[in-house]
Design a protein around this motif. Structure first.
Motif, PDB file in Angstrom:
ATOM      1  N   ILE A   1     -15.451   3.892 -32.776  1.00 33.09           N
ATOM      2  CA  ILE A   1     -14.019   3.479 -32.283  1.00 33.09           C
ATOM      3  C   ILE A   1     -13.974   3.961 -30.885  1.00 33.09           C
ATOM      4  O   ILE A   1     -13.960   5.264 -30.605  1.00 33.09           O
ATOM      5  CB  ILE A   1     -13.033   3.974 -33.099  1.00 33.09           C
ATOM      6  N   GLY A   2     -13.949   3.087 -29.816  1.00 40.23           N
ATOM      7  CA  GLY A   2     -13.641   3.420 -28.506  1.00 40.23           C
ATOM      8  C   GLY A   2     -14.946   3.613 -27.758  1.00 40.23           C
ATOM      9  O   GLY A   2     -15.898   3.146 -28.197  1.00 40.23           O
ATOM     10  N   GLY A   3     -14.786   3.857 -26.458  1.00 43.08           N
ATOM     11  CA  GLY A   3     -16.005   4.032 -25.576  1.00 43.08           C
ATOM     12  C   GLY A   3     -17.021   2.907 -25.517  1.00 43.08           C
ATOM     13  O   GLY A   3     -18.126   2.639 -25.120  1.00 43.08           O
ATOM     14  N   GLY A   4     -16.193   1.635 -25.376  1.00 46.66           N
ATOM     15  CA  GLY A   4     -16.981   0.430 -25.528  1.00 46.66           C
ATOM     16  C   GLY A   4     -17.405  -0.197 -26.557  1.00 46.66           C
ATOM     17  O   GLY A   4     -18.267  -1.475 -26.515  1.00 46.66           O
ATOM     18  N   ALA A   5     -17.339   0.349 -27.768  1.00 44.96           N
ATOM     19  CA  ALA A   5     -17.915  -0.026 -29.158  1.00 44.96           C
ATOM     20  C   ALA A   5     -17.049  -1.298 -29.519  1.00 44.96           C
ATOM     21  O   ALA A   5     -16.042  -1.467 -28.915  1.00 44.96           O
ATOM     22  CB  ALA A   5     -17.472   0.773 -30.360  1.00 44.96           C
ATOM     23  N   PRO A   6     -17.678  -2.307 -30.116  1.00 45.44           N
ATOM     24  CA  PRO A   6     -16.829  -3.368 -30.568  1.00 45.44           C
ATOM     25  C   PRO A   6     -15.782  -3.090 -31.316  1.00 45.44           C
ATOM     26  O   PRO A   6     -15.572  -1.917 -31.919  1.00 45.44           O
ATOM     27  CB  PRO A   6     -18.012  -4.020 -31.780  1.00 45.44           C
ATOM     28  N   ILE A   7     -14.579  -3.926 -31.086  1.00 43.79           N
ATOM     29  CA  ILE A   7     -13.196  -3.523 -31.691  1.00 43.79           C
ATOM     30  C   ILE A   7     -13.358  -3.911 -33.344  1.00 43.79           C
ATOM     31  O   ILE A   7     -13.799  -4.899 -33.794  1.00 43.79           O
ATOM     32  CB  ILE A   7     -12.289  -4.598 -30.848  1.00 43.79           C
ATOM     33  N   SER A   8     -12.980  -2.877 -34.000  1.00 46.99           N
ATOM     34  CA  SER A   8     -13.147  -2.882 -35.356  1.00 46.99           C
ATOM     35  C   SER A   8     -11.500  -3.378 -36.142  1.00 46.99           C
ATOM     36  O   SER A   8     -10.512  -3.137 -35.612  1.00 46.99           O
ATOM     37  CB  SER A   8     -13.542  -1.422 -35.977  1.00 46.99           C
ATOM     38  N   VAL A   9     -11.674  -3.936 -37.289  1.00 48.77           N
ATOM     39  CA  VAL A   9     -10.360  -4.253 -37.866  1.00 48.77           C
ATOM     40  C   VAL A   9     -10.038  -3.395 -38.987  1.00 48.77           C
ATOM     41  O   VAL A   9     -10.992  -3.086 -39.866  1.00 48.77           O
ATOM     42  CB  VAL A   9     -10.631  -5.959 -38.265  1.00 48.77           C
ATOM     43  N   GLN A  10      -8.824  -3.157 -39.020  1.00 45.14           N
ATOM     44  CA  GLN A  10      -8.298  -2.086 -40.322  1.00 45.14           C
ATOM     45  C   GLN A  10      -7.531  -2.776 -41.164  1.00 45.14           C
ATOM     46  O   GLN A  10      -6.525  -3.747 -40.765  1.00 45.14           O
ATOM     47  CB  GLN A  10      -7.752  -0.774 -39.780  1.00 45.14           C
ATOM     48  N   SER A  11      -7.149  -2.244 -42.596  1.00 47.81           N
ATOM     49  CA  SER A  11      -6.272  -2.715 -43.290  1.00 47.81           C
ATOM     50  C   SER A  11      -6.029  -1.343 -44.036  1.00 47.81           C
ATOM     51  O   SER A  11      -6.505  -0.249 -43.900  1.00 47.81           O
ATOM     52  CB  SER A  11      -6.498  -3.862 -44.160  1.00 47.81           C
ATOM     53  N   MET A  12      -4.716  -1.709 -44.916  1.00 49.24           N
ATOM     54  CA  MET A  12      -4.453  -0.733 -45.782  1.00 49.24           C
ATOM     55  C   MET A  12      -4.255  -0.936 -47.201  1.00 49.24           C
ATOM     56  O   MET A  12      -3.513  -2.039 -47.376  1.00 49.24           O
ATOM     57  CB  MET A  12      -3.223   0.333 -45.037  1.00 49.24           C
ATOM     58  N   THR A  13      -4.533  -0.256 -48.277  1.00 53.56           N
ATOM     59  CA  THR A  13      -4.372  -0.749 -49.585  1.00 53.56           C
ATOM     60  C   THR A  13      -2.983  -0.569 -49.870  1.00 53.56           C
ATOM     61  O   THR A  13      -2.394   0.373 -49.384  1.00 53.56           O
ATOM     62  CB  THR A  13      -5.232   0.209 -50.542  1.00 53.56           C
TER      63      THR A  13
ATOM     64  N   ASP B   1     -13.326   9.913 -43.809  1.00 53.41           N
ATOM     65  CA  ASP B   1     -14.098   9.385 -42.546  1.00 53.41           C
ATOM     66  C   ASP B   1     -12.903   9.543 -41.614  1.00 53.41           C
ATOM     67  O   ASP B   1     -13.500   9.809 -40.493  1.00 53.41           O
ATOM     68  CB  ASP B   1     -14.387   7.935 -42.785  1.00 53.41           C
ATOM     69  N   LYS B   2     -11.656   9.722 -41.547  1.00 51.59           N
ATOM     70  CA  LYS B   2     -10.614   9.873 -40.927  1.00 51.59           C
ATOM     71  C   LYS B   2      -9.351  10.301 -41.294  1.00 51.59           C
ATOM     72  O   LYS B   2      -9.258   9.768 -42.910  1.00 51.59           O
ATOM     73  CB  LYS B   2     -10.534   8.564 -39.939  1.00 51.59           C
ATOM     74  N   ILE B   3      -8.969  10.990 -40.802  1.00 49.65           N
ATOM     75  CA  ILE B   3      -7.396  11.673 -41.224  1.00 49.65           C
ATOM     76  C   ILE B   3      -6.430  11.033 -40.467  1.00 49.65           C
ATOM     77  O   ILE B   3      -6.251  11.034 -39.144  1.00 49.65           O
ATOM     78  CB  ILE B   3      -7.370  13.184 -41.339  1.00 49.65           C
ATOM     79  N   ARG B   4      -5.233  10.500 -41.080  1.00 51.29           N
ATOM     80  CA  ARG B   4      -4.106  10.185 -40.204  1.00 51.29           C
ATOM     81  C   ARG B   4      -3.011  10.937 -40.377  1.00 51.29           C
ATOM     82  O   ARG B   4      -2.409  11.073 -41.634  1.00 51.29           O
ATOM     83  CB  ARG B   4      -3.881   8.622 -40.658  1.00 51.29           C
ATOM     84  N   ILE B   5      -2.467  11.806 -39.515  1.00 52.68           N
ATOM     85  CA  ILE B   5      -1.348  12.578 -39.516  1.00 52.68           C
ATOM     86  C   ILE B   5      -0.491  12.566 -38.307  1.00 52.68           C
ATOM     87  O   ILE B   5      -0.847  12.059 -37.234  1.00 52.68           O
ATOM     88  CB  ILE B   5      -1.799  14.134 -39.951  1.00 52.68           C
ATOM     89  N   ASN B   6       0.560  13.161 -38.278  1.00 52.51           N
ATOM     90  CA  ASN B   6       1.152  13.556 -37.133  1.00 52.51           C
ATOM     91  C   ASN B   6       1.240  15.359 -36.991  1.00 52.51           C
ATOM     92  O   ASN B   6       2.061  15.981 -37.935  1.00 52.51           O
ATOM     93  CB  ASN B   6       2.656  13.146 -37.035  1.00 52.51           C
TER      94      ASN B   6
ATOM     95  N   LEU C   1     -13.278   5.298 -44.985  1.00 52.73           N
ATOM     96  CA  LEU C   1     -11.863   5.463 -45.640  1.00 52.73           C
ATOM     97  C   LEU C   1     -11.144   6.637 -44.937  1.00 52.73           C
ATOM     98  O   LEU C   1     -11.602   7.510 -44.676  1.00 52.73           O
ATOM     99  CB  LEU C   1     -11.813   5.752 -47.074  1.00 52.73           C
ATOM    100  N   VAL C   2      -9.854   6.218 -44.592  1.00 56.68           N
ATOM    101  CA  VAL C   2      -8.856   6.759 -43.696  1.00 56.68           C
ATOM    102  C   VAL C   2      -7.955   7.448 -44.966  1.00 56.68           C
ATOM    103  O   VAL C   2      -7.292   6.605 -45.593  1.00 56.68           O
ATOM    104  CB  VAL C   2      -8.175   6.111 -42.734  1.00 56.68           C
TER     105      VAL C   2
ATOM    106  N   ASP D   1     -13.193  -3.708 -41.618  1.00 54.52           N
ATOM    107  CA  ASP D   1     -14.174  -2.778 -41.266  1.00 54.52           C
ATOM    108  C   ASP D   1     -13.903  -1.408 -41.640  1.00 54.52           C
ATOM    109  O   ASP D   1     -14.612  -0.289 -41.895  1.00 54.52           O
ATOM    110  CB  ASP D   1     -14.203  -2.558 -39.481  1.00 54.52           C
ATOM    111  N   ILE D   2     -12.470  -1.113 -41.896  1.00 52.41           N
ATOM    112  CA  ILE D   2     -11.955   0.298 -41.970  1.00 52.41           C
ATOM    113  C   ILE D   2     -10.689   0.241 -43.098  1.00 52.41           C
ATOM    114  O   ILE D   2      -9.872  -0.620 -42.597  1.00 52.41           O
ATOM    115  CB  ILE D   2     -11.606   1.144 -40.782  1.00 52.41           C
ATOM    116  N   VAL D   3     -10.627   1.031 -43.977  1.00 49.48           N
ATOM    117  CA  VAL D   3      -9.717   0.842 -44.750  1.00 49.48           C
ATOM    118  C   VAL D   3      -8.719   2.218 -45.042  1.00 49.48           C
ATOM    119  O   VAL D   3      -9.395   3.265 -45.176  1.00 49.48           O
ATOM    120  CB  VAL D   3      -9.981   0.508 -46.310  1.00 49.48           C
ATOM    121  N   ARG D   4      -7.567   2.309 -44.896  1.00 50.40           N
ATOM    122  CA  ARG D   4      -6.571   3.422 -45.167  1.00 50.40           C
ATOM    123  C   ARG D   4      -5.881   3.533 -46.484  1.00 50.40           C
ATOM    124  O   ARG D   4      -5.708   2.317 -46.927  1.00 50.40           O
ATOM    125  CB  ARG D   4      -5.514   3.308 -43.824  1.00 50.40           C
ATOM    126  N   LEU D   5      -5.791   4.642 -46.974  1.00 49.54           N
ATOM    127  CA  LEU D   5      -5.309   4.773 -48.381  1.00 49.54           C
ATOM    128  C   LEU D   5      -4.236   5.809 -48.097  1.00 49.54           C
ATOM    129  O   LEU D   5      -4.257   6.881 -47.311  1.00 49.54           O
ATOM    130  CB  LEU D   5      -6.339   5.321 -49.264  1.00 49.54           C
TER     131      LEU D   5
END
Length: 342
Positions: free
Chosen positions: A14-26, A95-100, A75-76, A49-53
């Motif tokens: 993700i980023g740095g010129g990589a192809p733009i990925s599509v995400q969704s959330m269960t 694979d990734k964490i989503r927090i504030n 999975l995020v 491409d990526i799914v968040r739970l």
């Protein structure tokens, strides 16, 4: 501008010129492992491409690990307030964490999450939206969204952690666009782009296409999510459609004319059937379905292959050149015969 820095969520850059990925959330209860796995696999089949739970409690964090072992997509783990859930999900293979970072408590708690993620190469997405501003009394503007994001970023940077992605989502399209344009000039981190709380399928897709599309057209954004009050598969489909409309994702694209009084066939179901069949076509092509000879090979001459409907018959054409005339009843299959030959 696309971000200078990149992160890696599983096998997706993700980023740095990589192809733009599509995400969704269960939208399943993450503790229902079988239902969640089934939904993730359905999203994968739609091209996500990526799914968040959502991780609501420790039982969900423990289920996250079992789910992770049964699916192929990155999975995020989506976590609010409780740092222990982030630590557990990191250990369970997120694979990734989503927090504030500012919402999970003391520096020691932030450090605990950062250490777990740093040791395992897990990036953190800072998710800012109108409901998560540091100053709860502040109006939701591009400036307040950016200020809140920068405060959260500084918390991680103070811990020498820079494997970061950022989102600044508002439900107002203009505010969202302005916020991303502002932050893109201030930080090097990848941007997760979307319009939050966009609404039901019809209105939500329109708002998302305007917001996400405007930013991507300006080369701002590295991964996207279309947020809909609808089946999550619709989110993935809409995200892919936005990328294809901007030639940012390969695949079969359909162009079809609006109906008018010249049409001698029912164009709407025909175009829909072709669209559905194109889902399984793994070719970077444009396919045209036109309602008459006036808008047929000429107006759609850019298409790799297409059909132009007449009264009881249709023209099959490729790149503006007519190939043959066929009965209207066989036109759809004749079109896909030519697609297979490409």
């Amino acid at each position: 501008m696309s971000s200078k820095k990149h992160i890696k969520a599983g096998n997706v850059l993700i980023g740095g010129g990589a192809p733009i990925s599509v995400q969704s959330m269960t939208n399943t209860d993450t503790r229902d492992i079988d239902a969640t796995v089934t939904q993730i696999n359905r999203l994968a089949a739609r091209g996500c491409d990526i799914v968040r739970l959502a991780i609501l409690d420790m039982e969900a964090a423990e289920a996250f690990g079992q789910i992770k072992r049964r699916v192929a997509l990155p999975l995020v783990a989506d976590i609010h307030f409780d740092y222990r859930l982030a630590v557990r999900c990191a250990r369970e293979g997120a694979d990734k964490i989503r927090i504030n970072p500012g919402n999970i408590g003391s520096k020691e708690r932030v450090r605990a999450v950062v250490e777990e993620c740093g040791e395992r190469g897990i990036p953190i997405r800072i998710g800012v939206n109108g409901g998560s501003l540091r100053d709860k009394s502040a109006p939701v503007t591009a400036d307040t969204l950016c200020e809140s994001a920068l405060e959260h970023i500084s918390i991680l940077e103070d811990e020498n952690f820079s494997d970061i992605a950022i989102s600044l989502k508002a439900s107002d399209v203009k505010t969202t666009i302005a916020a991303y344009r502002k932050i893109a000039g201030l930080v090097p981190y990848p941007l997760h782009v979307g319009v939050t709380e966009a609404g039901t399928e019809y209105e939500g897709v329109i708002k998302s296409a305007i917001g996400i599309g405007s930013l991507l057209a300006d080369n701002i954004g590295d991964t996207i999510r279309v947020s809909l009050t609808a089946d999550v598969e619709k989110e993935a489909e809409a995200g892919l459609a936005i990328l294809r409309a901007l030639n940012l994702r390969s695949g079969a694209r359909l162009t079809s004319c609006p109906t008018c009084g010249r049409c001698k066939v029912d164009m709407i179901p025909l175009a829909q059937r072709v669209y559905e069949r194109l889902r399984s076509v793994d070719k970077d092509i444009t396919v045209a379905v036109m309602g008459c000879a006036v808008n047929g090979p000429g107006e759609a001459r850019h298409a790799d292959v297409g059909l132009a409907c007449g009264d009881g018959e249709a023209l099959i054409f490729a790149r503006g050149e007519i190939l043959r005339k066929v009965p209207i009843d066989t036109a759809e299959n004749e079109l896909f015969y030519e697609i297979e030959r490409l």
